[in-house]
Design a protein around this motif. Structure first.
Motif, PDB file in Angstrom:
ATOM      1  N   ASN A  25     -17.310 -16.587  -8.743  1.00  0.00           N
ATOM      2  CA  ASN A  25     -18.473 -15.954  -8.104  1.00  0.00           C
ATOM      3  C   ASN A  25     -19.337 -15.168  -9.084  1.00  0.00           C
ATOM      4  N   LYS A  27     -21.116 -15.456 -13.312  1.00  0.00           N
ATOM      5  CA  LYS A  27     -21.284 -16.227 -14.534  1.00  0.00           C
ATOM      6  C   LYS A  27     -21.586 -15.256 -15.673  1.00  0.00           C
ATOM      7  N   ARG A 151     -22.975  -6.920  -0.513  1.00  0.00           N
ATOM      8  CA  ARG A 151     -22.472  -8.277  -0.269  1.00  0.00           C
ATOM      9  C   ARG A 151     -21.704  -8.472   1.022  1.00  0.00           C
ATOM     10  N   ASP A 161     -32.589 -13.719  -0.145  1.00  0.00           N
ATOM     11  CA  ASP A 161     -32.185 -14.551  -1.277  1.00  0.00           C
ATOM     12  C   ASP A 161     -31.239 -15.652  -0.775  1.00  0.00           C
ATOM     13  N   PRO A 162     -31.673 -16.919  -0.860  1.00  0.00           N
ATOM     14  CA  PRO A 162     -30.861 -18.011  -0.313  1.00  0.00           C
ATOM     15  C   PRO A 162     -29.453 -18.062  -0.908  1.00  0.00           C
ATOM     16  N   GLN A 163     -29.312 -17.691  -2.180  1.00  0.00           N
ATOM     17  CA  GLN A 163     -27.993 -17.689  -2.816  1.00  0.00           C
ATOM     18  C   GLN A 163     -27.065 -16.655  -2.191  1.00  0.00           C
ATOM     19  N   SER A 164     -27.621 -15.515  -1.814  1.00  0.00           N
ATOM     20  CA  SER A 164     -26.808 -14.431  -1.263  1.00  0.00           C
ATOM     21  C   SER A 164     -26.372 -14.716   0.166  1.00  0.00           C
ATOM     22  N   ARG A 165     -27.232 -15.406   0.941  1.00  0.00           N
ATOM     23  CA  ARG A 165     -26.942 -15.559   2.364  1.00  0.00           C
ATOM     24  C   ARG A 165     -26.508 -16.963   2.769  1.00  0.00           C
ATOM     25  N   GLY A 166     -26.862 -17.959   1.947  1.00  0.00           N
ATOM     26  CA  GLY A 166     -26.626 -19.345   2.313  1.00  0.00           C
ATOM     27  C   GLY A 166     -25.150 -19.631   2.587  1.00  0.00           C
ATOM     28  N   HIS A 377     -32.379 -12.932 -11.930  1.00  0.00           N
ATOM     29  CA  HIS A 377     -33.100 -14.164 -11.609  1.00  0.00           C
ATOM     30  C   HIS A 377     -33.358 -14.918 -12.922  1.00  0.00           C
ATOM     31  N   GLU A 378     -34.323 -15.809 -12.917  1.00  0.00           N
ATOM     32  CA  GLU A 378     -34.500 -16.721 -14.051  1.00  0.00           C
ATOM     33  C   GLU A 378     -35.177 -16.084 -15.266  1.00  0.00           C
TER      34      GLU A 378
END
Ligand SMILES: *Cc1c(COP(=O)(O)O)cnc(C)c1O
Length: 406
Positions: A25, A27, A151, A161-166, A377-378
């Motif tokens: 979870n 990187k 979280r 944020d789609p990553q956090s909730r998806g 983010h990026e």
């Protein structure tokens, strides 16, 4: 094999073992740290780095601050945990000192930041039903787009944020999202059932996003006018990070509920708290909320020392002064990749243009130069060193960015 090769294989072995057994979870950068002191950390190869993340602002006081360490060791050898079923002799002093420092009336101690947020949501809803008179089950809480509040399932349910909730639904109802920094949108979203507006004074995880001047002041006015609780999540911005003890001071306002965590322990131990300056907290009665570890004597002793060194050693003022210097130096870097340099105090960010090849690459180049920073983010690199940073160290950080970005 020479020494370097041997040591490198040691770091690789830690990384491989983590990959083998750990949930993926995170990187992280591939740097395995073993020691920290002040603004510096050392990896298992003995290489020194300047820490420009400070564990997401949990280590504002610098790594292994000797006075916090001493308080922790002393308390750990005496009494660590009683649970709140009994009282302990550290809690009262913690309450008293924290309230005096932050100009609050009431404290509710928890452990992680997410728990402090959850606590505030519960308090706000209960206040809505019992004091404001919102019909049972109808309470609405307004949140900002691009927020980060932790979280847990309830919290990621109102993340954008789609990553956090998806993949984590179904989510708790009762939340409405408005654009961050847009007071008119906030006003339009308030209904008779609105109990609270939850917002970060500066959005940290979103990439150090500073709202327009006057936004928080206007939000405060709207909340007062419509009998809505203003909850400021200062878990990252609080305790000196932005050059004031609390970021709310920049706009001269006071929240009804203020959430702090992270640096409340100087990075030694998870300690968070909900601060209240109104009667809101009085809706909680025995048995309605709690935590086994919340308010434990070890946490209280550590937090007391962490707050003491923050003020006693002038870290808040230092963050304002050195932060302005660092911001000035970073802004001087003329590199085509850089879209914007922004920040307040020692909460800074360098945003790159979308076609610049990404922030991760820059972080890796900085790592090779002995500077640890993390992309958010990026395209954004956050710079948040411990608040004890000196002028020379600030200049060194700017030099490393200049070299890497040019
Ligand atoms: C880190 C953070 C949290 C969550 O804190 P945890 O201790 O990780 O649960 C909540 N809000 C903000 C603004 C944060 O930066």
């Amino acid at each position: 094999m020479n020494d370097i090769a041997l040591q490198r294989s040691l770091a690789d072995r830690y990384i491989e073992t983590e990959a083998l057994y750990g949930a993926k979870n995170y990187k992280p950068l591939d740097v395995v740290l073993t020691r920290g002191e002040g603004v510096y950390v050392w990896d298992v190869d003995g290489r020194r780095y300047m820490d420009c993340l400070s564990a997401y602002s949990a280590v504002n006081q610098g790594h292994c601050h000797p006075k916090i360490l001493a308080a922790m060791v002393e308390q750990a050898s005496r009494l660590t945990l009683t649970s709140r079923a009994f009282r302990n002799d550290q809690l009262a002093a913690f309450y008293e000192e924290l309230c005096a420092l932050t100009n609050s009336h009431k404290v509710l101690p928890m452990n992680s930041g997410a728990e402090a947020v959850e606590t505030a949501l519960k308090v706000a809803r209960k206040w809505g039903y019992e004091v404001k008179g919102v019909p049972e089950g109808q309470a609405e809480i307004i949140v900002a787009a691009e927020n980060f509040h932790g979280r847990t399932v309830a919290i990621v349910g109102f993340s954008t944020d789609p990553q956090s909730r998806g993949g984590f639904g179904p989510f708790a109802p009762g939340f409405r999202t408005v654009p961050f920094g847009d007071a008119a949108a906030l006003e339009a979203a308030i209904t008779p059932n609105t109990v609270a507006f939850l917002v970060e004074p500066i959005q940290g995880e979103a990439g150090v996003i500073i709202p327009p001047a006057g936004y928080l002041k206007r939000a405060r006015e709207l909340c007062t006018q419509h009998n809505v609780i203003l909850i400021l999540d200062e878990i990252q911005t609080g305790l000196g990070r932005t050059g004031r003890l609390l970021a709310e001071e920049h706009e001269g306002i006071e929240a009804d509920l203020t959430l702090i965590g992270k640096a409340l322990s100087g990075g030694f131990y998870p300690v968070s708290a909900v601060l209240s300056n109104s009667e809101v907290m009085s809706v909680l009665h025995p048995g309605e909320h709690g935590s086994t570890f919340g308010g434990n004597p070890l946490a209280c002793a550590v937090a007391r020392a962490a707050l003491k060194v923050l003020t006693e050693e002038g870290m808040v003022e230092n963050a304002a002064r050195v932060g302005a210097r660092l911001m000035g130096r970073l802004a001087e870097i003329r590199a085509p990749q850089v879209k914007e340099v922004r920040g307040r105090g020692l909460m800074l960010a360098v945003e790159l243009h979308a076609d610049a090849g990404g922030a991760r690459r820059v972080c890796e180049a900085l790592q090779a130069r002995g500077l640890l920073a993390k992309e958010t983010h990026e395209h954004t690199i956050r710079i948040a060193p411990p608040l004890i940073l000196t002028d020379d160290q600030a200049d060194w950080i700017a030099d490393q960015f200049a070299e890497v970005l040019r």
